[in-house]
Design a protein around this motif. Sequence first.
Motif, PDB file in Angstrom:
ATOM      1  N   PHE A 182       0.789  -1.237   0.000  1.00 11.90           N
ATOM      2  CA  PHE A 182       0.000   0.000   0.000  1.00 11.90           C
ATOM      3  C   PHE A 182       0.816   1.279   0.000  1.00 11.90           C
ATOM      4  N   GLY A 183       2.141   1.181   0.053  1.00 13.00           N
ATOM      5  CA  GLY A 183       2.945   2.387   0.112  1.00 13.00           C
ATOM      6  C   GLY A 183       2.694   3.151   1.404  1.00 13.00           C
ATOM      7  N   ALA A 184       2.816   4.482   1.338  1.00 12.05           N
ATOM      8  CA  ALA A 184       2.606   5.325   2.524  1.00 12.05           C
ATOM      9  C   ALA A 184       1.162   5.323   2.977  1.00 12.05           C
ATOM     10  N   ALA A 185       0.235   4.853   2.120  1.00  9.40           N
ATOM     11  CA  ALA A 185      -1.178   4.818   2.505  1.00  9.40           C
ATOM     12  C   ALA A 185      -1.409   3.939   3.721  1.00  9.40           C
ATOM     13  N   PHE A 186      -0.504   2.966   3.971  1.00  8.94           N
ATOM     14  CA  PHE A 186      -0.636   2.145   5.175  1.00  8.94           C
ATOM     15  C   PHE A 186      -0.417   2.995   6.425  1.00  8.94           C
ATOM     16  N   TYR A 187       0.609   3.852   6.393  1.00 11.57           N
ATOM     17  CA  TYR A 187       0.885   4.700   7.552  1.00 11.57           C
ATOM     18  C   TYR A 187      -0.208   5.753   7.736  1.00 11.57           C
ATOM     19  N   THR A 188      -0.679   6.306   6.639  1.00 10.66           N
ATOM     20  CA  THR A 188      -1.745   7.305   6.768  1.00 10.66           C
ATOM     21  C   THR A 188      -3.039   6.655   7.259  1.00 10.66           C
ATOM     22  N   MET A 189      -3.217   5.361   6.960  1.00 13.27           N
ATOM     23  CA  MET A 189      -4.369   4.665   7.534  1.00 13.27           C
ATOM     24  C   MET A 189      -4.243   4.592   9.056  1.00 13.27           C
ATOM     25  N   LEU A 190      -3.047   4.262   9.541  1.00 16.02           N
ATOM     26  CA  LEU A 190      -2.847   4.215  10.991  1.00 16.02           C
ATOM     27  C   LEU A 190      -3.117   5.581  11.628  1.00 16.02           C
ATOM     28  N   ALA A 191      -2.654   6.624  10.942  1.00 20.40           N
ATOM     29  CA  ALA A 191      -2.933   7.975  11.438  1.00 20.40           C
ATOM     30  C   ALA A 191      -4.427   8.257  11.392  1.00 20.40           C
ATOM     31  N   GLY A 192      -5.082   7.801  10.336  1.00 16.36           N
ATOM     32  CA  GLY A 192      -6.523   7.999  10.216  1.00 16.36           C
ATOM     33  C   GLY A 192      -7.285   7.309  11.323  1.00 16.36           C
ATOM     34  N   LEU A 193      -6.862   6.097  11.715  1.00 20.59           N
ATOM     35  CA  LEU A 193      -7.509   5.393  12.825  1.00 20.59           C
ATOM     36  C   LEU A 193      -7.360   6.193  14.121  1.00 20.59           C
ATOM     37  N   ALA A 194      -6.163   6.734  14.334  1.00 24.24           N
ATOM     38  CA  ALA A 194      -5.942   7.528  15.540  1.00 24.24           C
ATOM     39  C   ALA A 194      -6.822   8.781  15.529  1.00 24.24           C
ATOM     40  N   LEU A 195      -6.943   9.428  14.385  1.00 23.43           N
ATOM     41  CA  LEU A 195      -7.767  10.631  14.287  1.00 23.43           C
ATOM     42  C   LEU A 195      -9.247  10.296  14.445  1.00 23.43           C
TER      43      LEU A 195
END
Length: 957
Positions: free
Chosen positions: A397-410
């Motif tokens: 998923f590229g960086a989208a995996f990390y932004t998903m983790l950030a999205g879960l936190a938000l």
Amino acid sequence: MSTDTEHVEEGAETSTLRAWERWYHLPVLGAVMLFMLWVRTQQYERFLTDDGTPALAGVDSWYHWRMIRWTAENYPSTMPYEAWTGFPTGRYVGQFGTLFDQLIVTAAMIVGLGDPSTGTVYAVALFAIPVMAALVAVPVFYAGRRLGGTFGGLVSVVVLALAPGQFLSRSTIGQLDHHVGEVLFMAIAVFATMVAVRVGERDRPIYELVAEREWDAVRRPALYAALAGLALALYVWVWPSAVVLVGIFGVFYAVALSIDYLRGVSPDHLAFVGAVSMAVTALVAVVLFEEPSTSPTSFGYLQVLLPALVAVGSLFMAWLARQWNARDLDRRYYPVAIAGLAAVAFAAMAVVLPDLFDTIANNLTRRLLPLGEPTTDVTIREAQRPDDFTAHAVAEFGAAFYTMLAGLALLAARPLLGREYRAEYTLVIVWSLFLISMAATQIRFAYYLVLAVAVVNAAFVADVANLFDIDVRGSLDSLRSVETYQIIVVALVVLLLFAPLLPPLAQAGGTAWAQGNATAPNSDARVWEGSNEWLNENTPEPGNWAGADGAAELDYYGTYERPADGDYDYPEGTYGVLSWWDYGHLITVQGERIPHSNPFQQNARSSSAYLTAESEERGELILDAIAAGASVSEQSNEELSGIVEGNESDEEIRYVMIDYATAGGKFGAITQWTGPAYGHYATPEDYQLGEPIPVDEINETLTDLPYDDTMTSRLYFGDATGMENYRLVHENAEAGSPLFASYAVVRDGQVALDENGRPAVAVNRQVSRGELLQLDNDPRFEVFDVRQAAAVKTFERVEGATITGTVDDSSVADANATVFASVELATADNRTFTYVQEAAVADDGSFELTVPYATDDELAVEDGYTNSSVEATGPYDVELAVEGEDGLELAYDGTTEVGETAVVEGQTVDVTLEEATGEPGGADAGETDGDGDDGTQDDAQDGGNDTQAGDAGESEN
């Protein structure tokens, strides 16, 4: 006048922009879906064949093709039981022949106006998978829009479209597998549940409304909950193991109901949605019920009980909350009580319903949580755990995996930021965390995780925009007031999400279109096609063996009722084919014969036991025990004899098929099922652990390994020489004749040792010509054997003809005489090899040898026997040798013909020997290769660089 015109034109322009603002997502969504479809179908021509035979990309795809063809012949029924696999019991197929296959056949029925041709069914089946993948974008968009608005929803589908990993590789044309159906229907079920949960929060159904039959007040949440339950049931109908989502929803309801109660919100609202939706799922599962078991891959008790338990659990939690209030207990202890009661419930389940408990516990470690020790699932590449999960996720998923983790936190922090709390946020968080865990448990489950990555990134984009006061709705007013820094933020977010999935930052070949362009038919299917076609045309139909007339009872598209004991009663004359389980579906579909083991991993253990057996006697006992209906693995020969004794069944394994991978690269995985471990087969029997082996002693020490005594090696490399009950009847040289190298790892002038003190040796690793040259020239390795064989070989089990004779010479009895029988054989592609059998001569000068090869072909398929493509070039040479001063000396010789009938029925053939002089040719042939290899392999070892060997080796790599 002109002013009025300007006002009209301005108004029309504004109206057009307003319409675009409202509907722009539809053409964008359509364009993304078309892109997804194009990416997955760009290589469709590779799957079109001149003769109309299917060319599919995955092994399981072949079995779905079997289910689709069967359903087309019996529409709209699905197969109740499969008699054409899992010999000698048959198999309930569970997760095959489901709604997934019915949808494809239904589409073919529409295209074919009710009577589609095989070509029409095949074309629809090919394109159905990419179409389903493109349709995933619809629920993903609407789920993403619920979290991040229309712009967020579009971000979700673009992430989905550009992801180059498991979801893409399993949804390209030719991948006729249910994985894409799983993803589509999971996405629909999650989106429907999100909507139902939100409707429940808004309409606030409570127990009193139901008790007083205020149906108008509960109709809307009941309807949406029922639709969510139906969507979940459809997912289960596509794939019975989808009950995993029922479990995830169960955890969600437990967490969300606890949160509601802690917040002072009545749990009735959410409990109502959970109870209604799960009740609907359970009711549909009752209709689908087929097998009385708790297997996750069957339509059985688990699919009914688990949603019913979640429904009851939701109602219980709402009731408990009311009791908690009535007793004025501290709300903070409510979640603790729920957790404790859940633990007690599982403990009770372990006692009262142990099968259900074991199923849930096993699937927690095999599918949901990366815990516990690996099982034989590790021999399935897609079921292995990623070595480095983070690297695996980034590759997917590229960086989208990390932004998903950030999205879960938000998402979790939204209430803390003063924003509205929604239970659907909890649903998405719980679901996403489970998908992350599943992807860390099995490589393949990244095709599920793509849904969470796509959907949650909508929330990430929306929350980042909210932090910077950016209106991502794209309204006219917001566009006029946009600031420079806001444009920069949007640009950075877009680059962060999408740049790693696009050139030049994407890994080589890692873009979606590059992955789609690389799709091709399954290599195993191409290699096995010729052998299976031969099997279909040159062996009797199942049920017709030895002239029996049972084939009419085994219609390939027939309907077979599920036997009560799970053991199908085959008609007389039925036989099975043994291979490694990877190839079972290919034998069923391409060869229309009945394999013993298959990619369900049914009978994998018994196939492993046979392929690793270190004597013909043990191999025969294993096959006879299989026919007796026994579970075969680690029994001794005496125990196997006891199992076989008294068995009156005429069901037998008649053919054994072995390919280059079984003999080479897959042999290590085969040993994991029954043991001992691979190292045993690569270690000399008299070797003392830790004992050094100097380089100059490698050839002497490692030329006689336990691997050479296995049924796999003696059949595949030895062409059954020295064996009594097996003969080569076909080899598929058209698919290549790979080279195999056995070599030792050398360190400090001696063979290196592994962690167990065994020699670090690779036995029969398939190599190309170039790899063999590299090994020969690399001082770190010492090659001690090179072999070559056809890609797939097929062997037949026969009784064997017994050659008998007597020499009236008293001196023979005192000379430790040995008799040899040898015959030269030729394959259809003109490869020749020599079969040799030997036996000791009795004190009275008599002898007997059992041989499996015939010197004529008097029996044919029409008679119920095999039309072998391997034929003798002449009669058997029978030679009797005695020990002399210089070794064996030829004393008597003669020739004899051995008829096909004698070989098949185990008859006796007499031979008369005359005095002779010289050296016995049979003895030389028998001593050439201690492991039974023929001259072809020795030629490969001595020369090794001829054109045939090099080209064949490279073609398979």
